[in-house]
Design an enzyme around this catalytic site. Structure first.
Site, PDB file in Angstrom:
ATOM      1  N   ASP A   1      -0.819  -7.289   6.459  1.00  0.00           N
ATOM      2  CA  ASP A   1      -1.924  -6.409   6.067  1.00  0.00           C
ATOM      3  C   ASP A   1      -2.935  -7.303   5.359  1.00  0.00           C
ATOM      4  O   ASP A   1      -2.731  -7.738   4.233  1.00  0.00           O
ATOM      5  CB  ASP A   1      -1.411  -5.290   5.145  1.00  0.00           C
ATOM      6  CG  ASP A   1      -2.504  -4.292   4.774  1.00  0.00           C
ATOM      7  OD1 ASP A   1      -3.691  -4.673   4.816  1.00  0.00           O
ATOM      8  OD2 ASP A   1      -2.174  -3.135   4.437  1.00  0.00           O
TER       9      ASP A   1
ATOM     10  N   TYR B   1       0.841  -1.196   0.000  1.00  0.00           N
ATOM     11  CA  TYR B   1       0.000   0.000   0.000  1.00  0.00           C
ATOM     12  C   TYR B   1       0.886   1.260   0.000  1.00  0.00           C
ATOM     13  O   TYR B   1       1.854   1.347   0.766  1.00  0.00           O
ATOM     14  CB  TYR B   1      -0.913  -0.020   1.222  1.00  0.00           C
ATOM     15  CG  TYR B   1      -1.864   1.149   1.256  1.00  0.00           C
ATOM     16  CD1 TYR B   1      -2.924   1.230   0.363  1.00  0.00           C
ATOM     17  CD2 TYR B   1      -1.678   2.192   2.155  1.00  0.00           C
ATOM     18  CE1 TYR B   1      -3.781   2.318   0.359  1.00  0.00           C
ATOM     19  CE2 TYR B   1      -2.540   3.280   2.162  1.00  0.00           C
ATOM     20  CZ  TYR B   1      -3.584   3.332   1.261  1.00  0.00           C
ATOM     21  OH  TYR B   1      -4.423   4.414   1.264  1.00  0.00           O
TER      22      TYR B   1
HETATM   23  C1  PLP Z   1      -6.664   1.466   2.326  1.00  0.00           C
HETATM   24  C2  PLP Z   1      -5.546   0.614   2.701  1.00  0.00           C
HETATM   25  C3  PLP Z   1      -4.659   0.960   3.729  1.00  0.00           C
HETATM   26  C4  PLP Z   1      -4.744   2.279   4.470  1.00  0.00           C
HETATM   27  O1  PLP Z   1      -5.921   2.374   5.221  1.00  0.00           O
HETATM   28  P1  PLP Z   1      -6.659   3.771   5.570  1.00  0.00           P
HETATM   29  O2  PLP Z   1      -7.879   3.318   6.294  1.00  0.00           O
HETATM   30  O3  PLP Z   1      -6.938   4.464   4.282  1.00  0.00           O
HETATM   31  O4  PLP Z   1      -5.727   4.546   6.431  1.00  0.00           O
HETATM   32  C5  PLP Z   1      -3.649   0.069   4.061  1.00  0.00           C
HETATM   33  N1  PLP Z   1      -3.520  -1.108   3.408  1.00  0.00           N
HETATM   34  C6  PLP Z   1      -4.340  -1.471   2.413  1.00  0.00           C
HETATM   35  C7  PLP Z   1      -4.143  -2.781   1.749  1.00  0.00           C
HETATM   36  C8  PLP Z   1      -5.382  -0.628   2.023  1.00  0.00           C
HETATM   37  O5  PLP Z   1      -6.183  -0.994   1.025  1.00  0.00           O
END
Ligand code: PLP
Length: 412
Positions: A201, A125
């Site tokens: 993530d 990201y």
């Molecule tokens: C959107 C996203 C983020 C960041 O999240 P926010 O809620 O926008 O701060 C991190 N990792 C992935 C895979 C995302 O899609």
């Protein structure tokens, strides 16, 4: 906030765990508690609550401790955190944050110090990469990249990087859905003397289709802005862990940074947890139907979707690691950027916007938007080509979505 029965299945616990209606004047669903501060039951209870926060006393299992102040904790965060735990197989605790980036930042600041390295898969990201490369490096923290899906490179980078304290895996990667082997990364990390934590993530496939803690990860992170909340109407983040001690350490940093999710948003997200599996399964089935129907379309160079993987290693990881393929897909449109833009101009039901994970379908052109900061080498490595359009499939009727894509492709 209430006793609960851990033998119940997750779809039940997501409604019952940590919620006592009698503490919400009998309301069948949680109320919103907007108070910034809480009245102590006695001066002794106040002293004990501060001793626990300050690490001078330990909370006994199941012990209720007085609430203090809403930057530290509040009832809606407690209920949300209790109810998200059963959705993440292997988790014992959770923390709610006011964005996904706030969750990532808090985890990194809790466990990484100057002189340490963070090993992370790319593409990752954009905000995460920006945080590591352009911000944490200013404080003497090193970022080391590993190409997603490359187990040998993960092992080699872990062996040569110094003081690795965090391995950050994003799988599948966005927008090409390249998968990294979580178990293998955990096994390699486990052999290092610096004993790094592995954080995944899990925004794209979790909590329904991928369970990193069961593959050996220590921490799971979410942008709750995406599937967890599911309606593209709030920003939030979540961290979950196997080990309660990790949660305790990250909670103390959250109290310091003041990035806890506010009561109203906790309440919204809490209600959405009950349907995350229903939404993800419906959207995932739509994505599979559309991806498989579009294979071989004369205006498409490629349809990228996990059930269509051709690479043997990618197929192996997908089968070992994911219950289903999820609701993200990418279309590589013939004619490069003009072709992709023509397609985006002509979709009618599906909207041209970034973000993902909502009940409504969205499309975007990563090369000129979400990934526009990449160098040419990074574009090539990440597989972000001029014709690539990313699709977040929602829960509309898939036949209408397919017809929309087909009529937009006809204009290319
Ligand atoms: C959107 C996203 C983020 C960041 O999240 P926010 O809620 O926008 O701060 C991190 N990792 C992935 C895979 C995302 O899609």
């Amino acid at each position: 906030m209430s006793s609960h029965d851990d033998s119940l299945r997750s779809d039940t616990q997501v409604l019952t765990r940590g919620f006592d209606p009698m503490l919400s004047v009998g309301s069948a669903r949680p109320a919103v508690f907007r108070s910034s501060t809480y009245v102590f039951s006695s001066p002794e209870s106040a002293e004990h609550a501060f001793d626990i926060m300050g690490g001078r006393a330990k909370r006994a299992p199941g012990e209720g401790v007085d609430l203090v102040y809403s930057r530290f904790n509040h009832p809606n965060a407690e209920i949300l955190e209790a109810q998200i735990v059963p959705l993440e197989d292997g988790a014992t605790g959770a923390l709610a944050f006011n964005s996904g980036m706030a969750a990532i930042m808090t985890a990194l600041f809790t466990f990484v110090r100057p002189g340490d390295s963070i090993v992370y898969t790319v593409p990752i990201y954009g905000g995460t990469q920006h945080m590591i490369e352009d911000f944490l490096t200013l404080y003497g923290i090193h970022g080391e990249r590993v190409v997603a899906g490359n187990r040998e490179q993960m092992r080699a980078v872990l062996a040569r990087a110094k003081n690795v304290k965090m391995v950050l895996v994003e799988s599948p990667a966005n927008p090409t859905l390249i998968m990294s082997d979580i178990r293998d990364a955990c096994d390699s990390a486990g052999q290092l003397a610096s004993k790094p934590l592995v954080m995944v993530d899990n925004t794209l496939l979790g909590p329904t289709f991928q369970h990193p803690l069961l593959h050996g990860a220590d921490i799971v992170m979410y942008s709750a802005t995406k599937y967890l909340s599911g309606f593209s109407d709030m920003i939030g983040g979540v961290l979950l862990a196997k080990d309660a001690e990790l949660i305790r350490q990250m909670r103390s940093k959250r109290s310091l940074f003041g990035n806890i999710l506010q009561p109203d948003e906790c309440w919204m997200l809490n209600g959405r947890l009950t349907t995350v599996a229903l939404r993800m399964k419906a959207a995932g089935e739509n994505a599979r139907q559309i991806a498989e129907a579009l294979v071989g379309h004369p205006k498409l160079e490629q349809v990228i979707y996990p059930t269509l993987f051709a690479d043997a290693e990618q197929k192996r990881i997908f089968q070992a690691q994911c219950d289903q393929a999820g609701a993200m897909l990418s279309l590589v449109i013939k004619g490069g950027k003009p072709g992709a833009f023509e397609f985006l101009r002509h979709v009618r039901i599906v909207r041209n916007a970034v973000s993902l994970g909502g009940v409504e379908s969205l499309v975007c052109h990563p090369k000129t938007t979400t990934h526009s900061g990449f160098t040419e080498a990074e574009f090539a490595q990440a597989g972000v080509s001029d014709g690539l359009v990313r699709v977040s499939v929602g829960i509309e009727d898939w036949r209408d979505l397919l017809a929309d894509f087909e009529q937009a492709l006809a204009t290319v």
